[in-house]
Design a protein around this motif. Structure first.
Motif, PDB file in Angstrom:
ATOM      1  N   UNK A  59      58.579  46.118  77.369  1.00 31.95           N
ATOM      2  CA  UNK A  59      59.372  46.229  76.146  1.00 31.95           C
ATOM      3  C   UNK A  59      60.867  46.033  76.436  1.00 31.95           C
ATOM      4  N   UNK A  60      61.659  45.744  75.383  1.00 34.91           N
ATOM      5  CA  UNK A  60      63.105  45.546  75.563  1.00 34.91           C
ATOM      6  C   UNK A  60      63.792  46.901  75.799  1.00 34.91           C
ATOM      7  N   UNK A  61      65.024  46.837  76.343  1.00 39.92           N
ATOM      8  CA  UNK A  61      65.773  48.076  76.605  1.00 39.92           C
ATOM      9  C   UNK A  61      66.076  48.810  75.294  1.00 39.92           C
ATOM     10  N   UNK A  62      66.404  48.018  74.223  1.00 40.00           N
ATOM     11  CA  UNK A  62      66.740  48.633  72.925  1.00 40.00           C
ATOM     12  C   UNK A  62      65.535  49.421  72.399  1.00 40.00           C
ATOM     13  N   UNK A  63      64.335  48.823  72.545  1.00 41.17           N
ATOM     14  CA  UNK A  63      63.120  49.507  72.079  1.00 41.17           C
ATOM     15  C   UNK A  63      62.905  50.782  72.895  1.00 41.17           C
ATOM     16  N   UNK A  64      63.120  50.656  74.229  1.00 47.43           N
ATOM     17  CA  UNK A  64      62.881  51.823  75.098  1.00 47.43           C
ATOM     18  C   UNK A  64      63.784  52.996  74.715  1.00 47.43           C
TER      19      UNK A  64
ATOM     20  N   UNK B  10      44.108  55.070  65.835  1.00 41.19           N
ATOM     21  CA  UNK B  10      44.629  56.432  65.992  1.00 41.19           C
ATOM     22  C   UNK B  10      44.375  57.233  64.715  1.00 41.19           C
ATOM     23  N   UNK B  11      44.685  56.605  63.583  1.00 43.53           N
ATOM     24  CA  UNK B  11      44.527  57.311  62.307  1.00 43.53           C
ATOM     25  C   UNK B  11      43.052  57.565  61.991  1.00 43.53           C
ATOM     26  N   UNK B  12      42.190  56.621  62.402  1.00 41.29           N
ATOM     27  CA  UNK B  12      40.759  56.814  62.103  1.00 41.29           C
ATOM     28  C   UNK B  12      40.191  57.995  62.889  1.00 41.29           C
ATOM     29  N   UNK B  13      40.900  58.413  63.943  1.00 38.49           N
ATOM     30  CA  UNK B  13      40.437  59.568  64.727  1.00 38.49           C
ATOM     31  C   UNK B  13      41.068  60.874  64.231  1.00 38.49           C
ATOM     32  N   UNK B  14      41.803  60.775  63.144  1.00 41.28           N
ATOM     33  CA  UNK B  14      42.363  61.990  62.538  1.00 41.28           C
ATOM     34  C   UNK B  14      43.735  62.356  63.079  1.00 41.28           C
ATOM     35  N   UNK B  15      44.404  61.422  63.775  1.00 39.98           N
ATOM     36  CA  UNK B  15      45.730  61.724  64.327  1.00 39.98           C
ATOM     37  C   UNK B  15      46.814  60.970  63.562  1.00 39.98           C
ATOM     38  N   UNK B  16      48.058  61.437  63.739  1.00 36.55           N
ATOM     39  CA  UNK B  16      49.185  60.748  63.096  1.00 36.55           C
ATOM     40  C   UNK B  16      49.777  59.776  64.119  1.00 36.55           C
ATOM     41  N   UNK B  17      50.052  58.552  63.694  1.00 37.30           N
ATOM     42  CA  UNK B  17      50.642  57.574  64.613  1.00 37.30           C
ATOM     43  C   UNK B  17      52.161  57.632  64.488  1.00 37.30           C
ATOM     44  N   UNK B  18      52.839  57.810  65.618  1.00 31.81           N
ATOM     45  CA  UNK B  18      54.307  57.870  65.613  1.00 31.81           C
ATOM     46  C   UNK B  18      54.824  56.432  65.689  1.00 31.81           C
ATOM     47  N   UNK B  19      55.601  56.040  64.699  1.00 33.14           N
ATOM     48  CA  UNK B  19      56.037  54.638  64.667  1.00 33.14           C
ATOM     49  C   UNK B  19      57.436  54.480  65.235  1.00 33.14           C
ATOM     50  N   UNK B  20      57.606  53.471  66.081  1.00 36.82           N
ATOM     51  CA  UNK B  20      58.936  53.057  66.549  1.00 36.82           C
ATOM     52  C   UNK B  20      59.010  51.559  66.275  1.00 36.82           C
ATOM     53  N   UNK B  21      60.020  51.157  65.512  1.00 37.93           N
ATOM     54  CA  UNK B  21      60.132  49.742  65.125  1.00 37.93           C
ATOM     55  C   UNK B  21      60.529  48.868  66.313  1.00 37.93           C
ATOM     56  N   UNK B  22      60.070  47.602  66.282  1.00 39.48           N
ATOM     57  CA  UNK B  22      60.609  46.591  67.206  1.00 39.48           C
ATOM     58  C   UNK B  22      59.845  46.393  68.502  1.00 39.48           C
ATOM     59  N   UNK B  23      58.551  46.767  68.550  1.00 33.56           N
ATOM     60  CA  UNK B  23      57.778  46.565  69.789  1.00 33.56           C
ATOM     61  C   UNK B  23      57.497  45.083  70.019  1.00 33.56           C
ATOM     62  N   UNK B  24      57.434  44.664  71.304  1.00 30.01           N
ATOM     63  CA  UNK B  24      57.086  43.274  71.655  1.00 30.01           C
ATOM     64  C   UNK B  24      55.631  43.000  71.280  1.00 30.01           C
ATOM     65  N   UNK B  25      55.354  41.773  70.884  1.00 27.69           N
ATOM     66  CA  UNK B  25      53.996  41.391  70.501  1.00 27.69           C
ATOM     67  C   UNK B  25      53.091  41.353  71.733  1.00 27.69           C
TER      68      UNK B  25
END
Ligand code: NAD
Length: 376
Positions: A227-232, A201-216
């Protein structure tokens, strides 16, 4: 061996093989029969097919005589045909109803959307090639429905600020939407549950919005995972704050084989500025917004936000999407034919077996048979 290229349904402008791909096949010992007028809407006329060595036929002649039938959409076949090899996008995980009949009638169906997403499969990956076109088309569609300028403009009469583009789901379609929006001057932000895409995403010139705790998702063969309910909940809050500031939103979030997740609620849309536009690429499986309707453009009465659901954007660019689709198919054909152009189905090859959904009178894909509650 005869390969038949059928004309797609009326709603579709693409064709499964353009004349260039036909030419490659006819130089092998393969006859290619093309249904009259099949390529017309993709700007490939009957004469071009003839020059490439194809033989023009009626649909009935094709269905009766071809050994392999190639299409994009599923073909309806009469009951009394000898068994065929069918190659197309049969979407068995979304529409399983006809698959059982194709199995019972003895057809060998290769559904290209089931192709395992491995490195070796990349040149045959129709979902990727068509999603690429869809991502580009989504931004073009959004910009042409957006009543303001996309890039920043500085004039003697004052400046115009650039449009803010938010992309939800940065897979194949999302990344192409980001690249297209960035090239046309939008300020781009993107969100995905797979943190691994941040770099792209960043290599295309965009900002990546981060949300902690995503499933692998690293073991999910290139697909997203649930994804978990807490992450959602965290994700929902983050998206809500970004949507409010976005002028254009393109949604592409999907877990393969599942209904699209609702990421944008009615309340979030109500916070958007009048004239903002959402293009929802996941419309065919319910959409990523609460208001999406496939093949429909809605303008909200309260704040005039345009929401476009369009599940067939590649059809709006029929020449290029047909070209890419046809290349994918001819690459796949190499796996199931010999150099002399004879059929050679080697089910020990994981790409051949992974893509096949019916053979020997049975459904042979476990996910598909589970949907029908049939034991493999
Ligand atoms: P993809 O699998 O490459 O990308 C989907 C992305 O969504 C992945 O990166 C995944 O991590 C992300 N995602 C999944 N759940 C998410 C969530 N809850 N929040 C945020 N991100 C999430 O798929 P693709 O090939 O890019 O296709 C994307 C969508 O576009 C699919 O729904 C596909 O059917 C659709 N599509 C539409 C058209 C059209 O014409 N409208 C054409 C091709 C594809």
């Amino acid at each position: 061996m005869i390969i038949g290229v059928v004309k797609e349904p009326d709603k579709e402008d693409r064709v499964s093989l353009l004349s260039d791909e036909v030419k490659k096949l006819t130089t092998q010992d393969i006859q290619v029969w093309v249904e009259k007028g099949a390529g017309e809407k993709a700007f490939c006329l009957d004469d071009a097919y003839k020059k490439a060595g194809a033989i023009l036929k009626t649909r009935k002649e094709l269905l009766i005589n071809a050994d392999i039938l190639i299409s994009i959409h599923r073909i309806e076949l009469p009951k009394d045909l000898k068994s065929k090899v069918l190659i197309g996008i049969y979407q068995p995980l979304y529409d399983v109803s006809q698959i059982e009949n194709l199995a019972i009638d003895g057809h060998v169906v290769f559904s290209m959307d089931m192709l395992p997403r491995t490195t070796r499969a990349q040149s045959m990956d129709v979902l990727s090639s068509q999603s690429n076109v869809a991502g580009y088309g989504a931004f073009i569609l959004a910009a042409s429905n957006y009543p303001r300028y996309v890039p920043m403009l500085m004039t003697a009469a004052g400046s115009i600020k650039p449009a803010t583009l938010l992309v939800l789901g940065a897979g194949v379609a999302g990344l192409q939407a980001i690249a297209t929006g960035h090239r046309l001057g939008a300020v781009v932000q993107a969100f995905d549950t797979r943190p691994a895409v941040k770099e792209e995403v960043e290599s295309l010139g965009a900002k990546f919005i981060e949300v902690e705790g995503a499933q692998d998702a690293s073991k999910a063969k290139g697909y997203a995972v649930e994804q978990t309910e807490a992450f959602k909940e965290k994700q929902k809050a983050k998206i809500a704050s970004c949507i409010q500031k976005a002028d254009i939103v393109i949604t592409t979030a999907q877990i393969f084989g599942s209904k699209a997740p609702i990421l944008v609620t009615k309340e979030m849309i109500e916070t958007m500025e009048p004239g903002s536009v959402i293009v929802d690429l996941a419309a065919s499986t319910g959409g990523n917004t609460a208001l999406t309707k496939d093949a429909t453009k809605i303008i909200t009465p309260t704040n005039q936000v345009t929401i476009i659901g369009d599940s067939n954007i590649p059809s709006k660019f029929p020449y290029d999407s047909s070209k890419l689709y046809g290349r994918n198919i001819t690459n796949f054909l190499k796996l199931i034919t010999t150099d002399k152009g004879d059929l050679n189905l080697d089910f020990s090859d994981e790409l051949v077996s992974g893509t096949c959904i019916t053979k020997d009178g049975k459904i042979v894909n476990e996910r598909v048979s589970k949907l029908l509650e049939v034991t493999v």
